[in-house]
Design a protein around this motif. Structure first.
Motif, PDB file in Angstrom:
ATOM      1  N   ILE A   1       0.814  -1.222   0.000  1.00 53.43           N
ATOM      2  CA  ILE A   1       0.000   0.000   0.000  1.00 53.43           C
ATOM      3  C   ILE A   1       0.849   1.274   0.000  1.00 53.43           C
ATOM      4  O   ILE A   1       0.596   2.166  -0.809  1.00 53.43           O
ATOM      5  N   PRO A   2       1.875   1.394   0.856  1.00 49.89           N
ATOM      6  CA  PRO A   2       2.678   2.618   0.788  1.00 49.89           C
ATOM      7  C   PRO A   2       3.357   2.802  -0.568  1.00 49.89           C
ATOM      8  O   PRO A   2       3.459   3.920  -1.074  1.00 49.89           O
ATOM      9  N   THR A   3       3.793   1.703  -1.157  1.00 47.36           N
ATOM     10  CA  THR A   3       4.453   1.781  -2.458  1.00 47.36           C
ATOM     11  C   THR A   3       3.494   2.308  -3.520  1.00 47.36           C
ATOM     12  O   THR A   3       3.865   3.180  -4.320  1.00 47.36           O
ATOM     13  N   VAL A   4       2.298   1.802  -3.531  1.00 48.07           N
ATOM     14  CA  VAL A   4       1.310   2.235  -4.521  1.00 48.07           C
ATOM     15  C   VAL A   4       0.969   3.712  -4.330  1.00 48.07           C
ATOM     16  O   VAL A   4       0.976   4.497  -5.288  1.00 48.07           O
ATOM     17  N   VAL A   5       0.682   4.100  -3.097  1.00 48.74           N
ATOM     18  CA  VAL A   5       0.319   5.497  -2.825  1.00 48.74           C
ATOM     19  C   VAL A   5       1.480   6.432  -3.154  1.00 48.74           C
ATOM     20  O   VAL A   5       1.303   7.448  -3.840  1.00 48.74           O
TER      21      VAL A   5
END
Length: 175
Positions: free
Chosen positions: A78-82
């Motif tokens: 999730i942090p990577t995508v955001v």
């Protein structure tokens, strides 16, 4: 939190996050030894898909079962995508500004140094466990097979695993 930090700081894709995973999993939390991490990395390299996600899933499962697996996967993805959406939008908007161009170019050598340090750690560990002559021969042969003969790294890794473990299997059959 370990995989959340990796997801936040693993700029540059899977290979750049491997040293971060090593730092968190082996050095900071002690969830694995260097040998176990090396085995996990080798196995993860042979499977399809993003390396950081595979390692996060396996390590999360190993530490806390199915909930650990889900937690590690979500915390790393999730942090990577955001961040990717936000940073790529910003880079696209400001790509013509010189300091942004320099910042983008600076990432490459930083990732190269991180990978070189991790590689040296694995070479030292291989030299200590296999013996330096055998480790250097496997390293040289692997480099030739991958770079000169263009053999897929997964096949080379599988061959190295077989080369290392075949003497052990032969000894076991004799005993």
């Amino acid at each position: 939190m370990a995989f959340f930090r990796i997801g936040m700081l693993g700029f540059g894709g899977g290979p750049s996050s491997i040293p971060l995973v090593h730092q968190e999993v082996v050095k900071k939390y002690g969830w694995m030894t260097d040998d176990e991490f090396g085995d996990t990395l080798a196995l993860a390299n042979t499977l399809p898909g993003p390396i950081a996600t595979k390692m996060a899933g396996y390590i999360g499962y190993r530490v806390a079962g199915i909930w650990g697996l889900l937690n590690a996967l979500l915390a790393s993805a999730i942090p990577t995508v955001v961040l990717m959406i936000v940073f790529l939008g910003l880079l696209q908007t400001y790509k013509d500004i010189p300091w942004v161009q320099h910042m983008s170019a600076t990432v490459v050598p930083v990732v190269a140094v991180m990978l070189a340090v991790l590689t040296w750690d694995f070479i030292k560990k291989s030299g200590e466990t296999l013996g330096w002559m055998r480790a250097i021969m496997l390293l040289a042969l692997s480099a030739i097979l991958i770079e000169a003969l263009h053999i897929h790294p997964a096949i080379v890794i599988l061959g190295c695993i077989l080369a290392v473990f075949s003497p052990l299997l032969k000894r076991r059959k004799k005993a």
